[in-house]
Design an enzyme around this catalytic site. Structure first.
Site, PDB file in Angstrom:
ATOM      1  N   LYS A 184      -3.542  13.363   1.608  1.00 18.56           N
ATOM      2  CA  LYS A 184      -3.877  12.123   2.337  1.00 18.56           C
ATOM      3  C   LYS A 184      -4.132  12.416   3.814  1.00 18.56           C
ATOM      4  O   LYS A 184      -5.109  11.952   4.380  1.00 18.56           O
ATOM      5  CB  LYS A 184      -2.731  11.094   2.240  1.00 18.56           C
ATOM      6  CG  LYS A 184      -2.362  10.676   0.846  1.00 18.56           C
ATOM      7  CD  LYS A 184      -1.309   9.574   0.856  1.00 18.56           C
ATOM      8  CE  LYS A 184       0.013   9.987   1.476  1.00 18.56           C
ATOM      9  NZ  LYS A 184       0.765  10.979   0.696  1.00 18.56           N
ATOM     10  N   ARG A 196       3.529   1.665   1.233  1.00 24.02           N
ATOM     11  CA  ARG A 196       4.181   2.493   0.219  1.00 24.02           C
ATOM     12  C   ARG A 196       5.018   1.660  -0.749  1.00 24.02           C
ATOM     13  O   ARG A 196       5.591   2.208  -1.684  1.00 24.02           O
ATOM     14  CB  ARG A 196       5.110   3.483   0.913  1.00 24.02           C
ATOM     15  CG  ARG A 196       4.555   4.880   1.077  1.00 24.02           C
ATOM     16  CD  ARG A 196       5.583   5.698   1.831  1.00 24.02           C
ATOM     17  NE  ARG A 196       5.515   7.094   1.594  1.00 24.02           N
ATOM     18  CZ  ARG A 196       4.888   7.959   2.383  1.00 24.02           C
ATOM     19  NH1 ARG A 196       4.198   7.543   3.415  1.00 24.02           N
ATOM     20  NH2 ARG A 196       4.935   9.243   2.120  1.00 24.02           N
ATOM     21  N   ARG A 205      10.994  12.784  -3.250  1.00 26.73           N
ATOM     22  CA  ARG A 205       9.869  12.004  -2.708  1.00 26.73           C
ATOM     23  C   ARG A 205       8.846  11.678  -3.800  1.00 26.73           C
ATOM     24  O   ARG A 205       8.265  10.593  -3.819  1.00 26.73           O
ATOM     25  CB  ARG A 205       9.204  12.761  -1.553  1.00 26.73           C
ATOM     26  CG  ARG A 205      10.087  12.791  -0.317  1.00 26.73           C
ATOM     27  CD  ARG A 205       9.615  13.804   0.680  1.00 26.73           C
ATOM     28  NE  ARG A 205       8.296  13.510   1.176  1.00 26.73           N
ATOM     29  CZ  ARG A 205       7.470  14.414   1.708  1.00 26.73           C
ATOM     30  NH1 ARG A 205       7.832  15.661   1.798  1.00 26.73           N
ATOM     31  NH2 ARG A 205       6.302  14.049   2.153  1.00 26.73           N
ATOM     32  N   ARG A 252       7.843  20.925   7.736  1.00 28.87           N
ATOM     33  CA  ARG A 252       8.647  19.710   7.853  1.00 28.87           C
ATOM     34  C   ARG A 252       9.947  19.845   7.066  1.00 28.87           C
ATOM     35  O   ARG A 252       9.972  20.433   5.992  1.00 28.87           O
ATOM     36  CB  ARG A 252       7.842  18.527   7.317  1.00 28.87           C
ATOM     37  CG  ARG A 252       6.848  18.023   8.324  1.00 28.87           C
ATOM     38  CD  ARG A 252       5.884  17.054   7.725  1.00 28.87           C
ATOM     39  NE  ARG A 252       6.427  16.223   6.677  1.00 28.87           N
ATOM     40  CZ  ARG A 252       5.711  15.345   5.993  1.00 28.87           C
ATOM     41  NH1 ARG A 252       4.429  15.195   6.271  1.00 28.87           N
ATOM     42  NH2 ARG A 252       6.253  14.614   5.062  1.00 28.87           N
ATOM     43  N   ARG A 256       2.637  24.276   3.174  1.00 25.59           N
ATOM     44  CA  ARG A 256       2.135  23.246   4.085  1.00 25.59           C
ATOM     45  C   ARG A 256       2.702  23.439   5.489  1.00 25.59           C
ATOM     46  O   ARG A 256       3.898  23.581   5.686  1.00 25.59           O
ATOM     47  CB  ARG A 256       2.508  21.858   3.565  1.00 25.59           C
ATOM     48  CG  ARG A 256       2.185  20.750   4.566  1.00 25.59           C
ATOM     49  CD  ARG A 256       1.868  19.452   3.898  1.00 25.59           C
ATOM     50  NE  ARG A 256       3.024  18.629   3.694  1.00 25.59           N
ATOM     51  CZ  ARG A 256       2.941  17.364   3.296  1.00 25.59           C
ATOM     52  NH1 ARG A 256       1.768  16.823   3.053  1.00 25.59           N
ATOM     53  NH2 ARG A 256       4.023  16.657   3.130  1.00 25.59           N
TER      54      ARG A 256
HETATM   55  P1  ADP Z   1       3.352  12.726   3.015  1.00 25.04           P
HETATM   56  O1  ADP Z   1       2.191  12.900   3.928  1.00 25.04           O
HETATM   57  O2  ADP Z   1       3.863  14.017   2.484  1.00 25.04           O
HETATM   58  O3  ADP Z   1       3.103  11.738   1.925  1.00 25.04           O
HETATM   59  P2  ADP Z   1       4.573  11.205   5.147  1.00 25.04           P
HETATM   60  O4  ADP Z   1       4.456  12.083   6.330  1.00 25.04           O
HETATM   61  O5  ADP Z   1       3.575  10.129   4.998  1.00 25.04           O
HETATM   62  O6  ADP Z   1       4.582  12.141   3.856  1.00 25.04           O
HETATM   63  O7  ADP Z   1       6.024  10.514   5.116  1.00 25.04           O
HETATM   64  C1  ADP Z   1       7.224  11.242   5.310  1.00 25.04           C
HETATM   65  C2  ADP Z   1       8.438  10.320   5.160  1.00 25.04           C
HETATM   66  O8  ADP Z   1       8.393   9.265   6.153  1.00 25.04           O
HETATM   67  C3  ADP Z   1       8.550   9.577   3.834  1.00 25.04           C
HETATM   68  O9  ADP Z   1       9.146  10.362   2.824  1.00 25.04           O
HETATM   69  C4  ADP Z   1       9.422   8.365   4.238  1.00 25.04           C
HETATM   70  O10 ADP Z   1      10.779   8.703   4.365  1.00 25.04           O
HETATM   71  C5  ADP Z   1       8.889   8.017   5.614  1.00 25.04           C
HETATM   72  N1  ADP Z   1       7.760   7.053   5.527  1.00 25.04           N
HETATM   73  C6  ADP Z   1       6.452   7.297   5.869  1.00 25.04           C
HETATM   74  N2  ADP Z   1       5.702   6.199   5.651  1.00 25.04           N
HETATM   75  C7  ADP Z   1       6.543   5.245   5.155  1.00 25.04           C
HETATM   76  C8  ADP Z   1       6.374   3.907   4.700  1.00 25.04           C
HETATM   77  N3  ADP Z   1       5.173   3.301   4.709  1.00 25.04           N
HETATM   78  N4  ADP Z   1       7.466   3.230   4.242  1.00 25.04           N
HETATM   79  C9  ADP Z   1       8.667   3.794   4.220  1.00 25.04           C
HETATM   80  N5  ADP Z   1       8.908   5.054   4.604  1.00 25.04           N
HETATM   81  C10 ADP Z   1       7.863   5.787   5.078  1.00 25.04           C
END
Ligand code: ADP
Length: 224
Positions: free
Chosen positions: A16, A91, A171, A160, A129
């Site tokens: 993404k 999400r 996750r 990360r 990553r």
């Molecule tokens: P990835 O790119 O791997 O999908 P993100 O960087 O978007 O991961 O998100 C990392 C973490 O930040 C999530 O696992 C969650 O804990 C928190 N997070 C990010 N966006 C949201 C959201 N829209 N609602 C709730 N928690 C979020």
């Protein structure tokens, strides 16, 4: 409609961030990543960051009201008035409903690009990553600059904390239970477009950008 809200949806490590980044560059739209915003808040040691930290490190979602508030404030900025790209938001169904209200008020059309990939592919990507600690640009073992610094802003690249395999599995589980239902929510509105996330990055981008180009050129939507 005065523009489009482009939502990039998919499991963690589906790509993404990479695709959202390129879309932002090509179409001149702000890329809004709730993951980056939350990690910035953790790094700054703000109250919000303290609240978010334990959820992020456990691989769980930060509560809706915290994220909704953060996004609401960001979307109110002038650069979002004619459209934006969302990476990592919404999400959950309540987040999606909150966003629908905002998009209605702003008169922007919703367009969802869903990037799909199997769990095996996602888990194998995670170990390689690398993320820029400053601007959030994402790299893998192949395209990571040899000097370990971001080619967009020059800051150091890092792994990360929530990219460890155990937290990552949590996750993925959270994604299947809480985020995957959004596919049906958006499909029923006729705004969901699925893309195979297991292809090469450029190939995926070709498909993703074609969907966005068509959306931005569509009737009643300001093309940029
Ligand atoms: P990835 O790119 O791997 O999908 P993100 O960087 O978007 O991961 O998100 C990392 C973490 O930040 C999530 O696992 C969650 O804990 C928190 N997070 C990010 N966006 C949201 C959201 N829209 N609602 C709730 N928690 C979020």
């Amino acid at each position: 409609m005065r523009g489009a809200a482009i939502i990039v949806l998919g499991p963690p490590a589906a790509g993404k961030g990479t695709q959202a980044w390129r879309l932002g560059e090509e179409f001149g739209l702000p890329r809004i990543s709730t993951g980056d915003m939350l990690r910035d808040a953790v790094r700054d040691g703000s109250d919000l960051g303290e609240k978010a930290r334990s959820f992020i490190e456990a691989g769980e979602l930060v509560p809706d009201e915290v994220v909704d508030r953060l996004v609401g404030i960001r979307l109110g900025k002038p650069d979002c008035a004619t459209g934006f790209i969302l990476d990592g938001y919404p999400r959950t169904l309540p987040q999606a409903k909150s966003l629908s209200l905002i998009c209605g008020d702003m008169q922007v059309a919703v367009c969802v690009v869903g990037i799909q990939a199997g769990d095996g592919v996602l888990v194998s990507r995670i170990a390689s990553r690398w993320t820029c600690g400053s601007c959030g640009k994402v790299f893998n073992a192949v395209n990571r600059p040899a000097d370990g610094h971001c080619d967009a802003c020059g800051a150091e690249l890092e792994h990360r904390l929530d990219d460890s395999v155990d937290v990552f599995r949590e996750r993925l589980d959270v994604y299947r239970k809480q985020t995957a239902p959004l596919i049906e929510y958006y499909r029923s509105q006729g705004v969901f477009h699925e893309v195979d996330g297991e292809a090469a990055i450029d190939e995926i981008y070709g498909r993703v950008s074609a969907i966005v180009r068509k959306q931005l050129a569509g009737p009643g939507t300001a093309a940029r």
